[in-house]
Design an enzyme around this catalytic site. Structure first.
Site, PDB file in Angstrom:
ATOM      1  N   SER A  86       0.860  -0.949  -0.159  1.00 41.76           N
ATOM      2  CA  SER A  86       0.083  -0.218  -0.082  1.00 41.76           C
ATOM      3  C   SER A  86       0.703   1.130   0.084  1.00 41.76           C
ATOM      4  CB  SER A  86      -1.077  -0.159   1.205  1.00 41.76           C
ATOM      5  OG  SER A  86      -2.137  -0.748   0.890  1.00 41.76           O
ATOM      6  N   LYS A  89       0.097   3.366  -2.806  1.00 39.53           N
ATOM      7  CA  LYS A  89      -1.037   4.492  -2.746  1.00 39.53           C
ATOM      8  C   LYS A  89      -0.689   5.919  -2.818  1.00 39.53           C
ATOM      9  CE  LYS A  89      -4.519   1.886  -0.378  1.00 39.53           C
ATOM     10  NZ  LYS A  89      -4.033   0.406  -0.140  1.00 39.53           N
ATOM     11  N   SER A 144      -5.774   2.548   4.803  1.00 45.15           N
ATOM     12  CA  SER A 144      -5.384   1.839   3.569  1.00 45.15           C
ATOM     13  C   SER A 144      -6.483   1.004   2.746  1.00 45.15           C
ATOM     14  CB  SER A 144      -4.316   1.013   3.901  1.00 45.15           C
ATOM     15  OG  SER A 144      -3.044   0.558   2.913  1.00 45.15           O
TER      16      SER A 144
END
Length: 327
Positions: A86, A89, A144
């Site tokens: 993540s 991201k 997340s």
């Protein structure tokens, strides 16, 4: 003795954790277990006797950089292509935030949430309800939430379009070793990034007021039931999963911490981009997939690198720079 090497892009030189005889590039202290750069080093000249805590950092790759100057002051395998989880991201946020500001609103459809990977982390977005983008961004940064990213991607022109935009953004930032397959960082064949590239994303994020605000948020409330304009009828508390920011699980909040993003998948292991400020310096560290300890090790290793970095910045010659031209 064993010599390790790494092949960086032509315009940037880094040093791996190596023990080299003769020129004494790096000296491993048997007493302290610390990796030190010697003053006679021709590769990494140093004016400080401070040491990178090598034996405290088991990650497959890591980097320590000065966010203001872009100088890289320590690194291990910075260009190794690894699953980012993540932390990817951050690239999605850099790409989509300008097109999906916090004031934007969307009524979520089942199609928006389709295609999430099994076992994805979620914040609790529900089809049929209307959300403000600011809430979705908090869901993506703090929890997340892949569900939040899927909706934000839909608001950004679609999943495939967002991935294409992300790849273009990576190139524009000079990230030469990032391949985007999923916008949320969920494991996918062929997807990778590097400690160096993720540091680029983190540095760029700190320059974006909205990004920096979301990345530094420790706790917030996420809507459960909403009105047609996305305002909350009811909500619940959410907490950032970055333990250096919240101090959760006994990790302890890091002094001066300003975010940025952590991640985990079974393939990537634990990953983290962290930034902190002390005095006139803002440091960024990336830690990818520690090979020892448990799920909290990534925070302990990031803490050790930040502690070392604040003692070393301005006192050691940089290994390279984050100021790389786009391809």
């Amino acid at each position: 003795m064993t010599v390790t090497s790494l092949a960086p892009p032509a315009s940037c030189r880094f040093v791996s954790r190596a023990v080299v005889g003769g020129a004494a590039l790096l000296l491993l202290s048997a007493q302290t277990g610390l990796l030190t750069a010697s003053a006679s080093s021709t590769t990494v000249p140093a004016t400080s006797s401070r040491a990178v805590p090598a034996k405290k950092v088991s990650a497959r790759a890591w980097i320590v950089a000065d966010a203001r100057t872009g100088q890289v002051i320590a690194a291990h395998n910075p260009h190794a292509k690894l699953p980012p989880a993540s932390t990817l991201k951050t690239l999605f946020a850099l790409t989509a935030l300008p097109r999906v500001p916090g004031s934007a609103v969307r009524k979520v459809s089942k199609k928006d949430l389709a295609g999430m990977g099994r076992g994805s982390s979620v914040v609790g977005v529900k089809a049929g309800r209307t959300y403000r983008a600011a809430d979705l961004w908090r869901g993506a940064f703090l929890r997340s939430g892949n569900d939040a990213v899927h909706v934000l991607a839909a608001m950004n022109g679609g999943w495939k379009s967002s991935i294409t935009q992300m790849q273009a953004k990576a190139r524009a930032l000079g990230a030469r070793n990032t391949k985007v397959v999923t916008a949320d960082g969920y494991d996918a064949p062929g997807q990778y990034s590097t400690a160096y590239d993720l540091a680029l994303f983190g540095r760029a994020g700190l320059r974006n007021k909205s990004f920096a605000g979301f990345a530094a948020t420790a706790r917030a409330r996420f809507p459960d039931k909403t009105r047609a304009d996305g305002s909350h009828i009811s909500s619940y508390a959410i907490q950032n999963t970055n333990r250096l920011l919240t101090g959760a699980n006994g990790v302890g909040r890091y002094r001066g911490i300003v975010g940025i993003k952590n991640g985990y998948t079974s393939k990537a292991g634990n990953t983290l981009i962290a930034a902190a400020i002390r005095g006139k310096h803002t440091l960024i560290v990336t830690v990818l997939n520690p090979q020892q300890g448990n799920g909290l090790t990534v925070y302990r290793e990031a803490r050790a690198l930040l502690d070392w970095g604040f003692g070393a910045v301005g006192r050691v010659r940089p290994l390279g720079s984050l100021n790389q031209p786009a391809r």
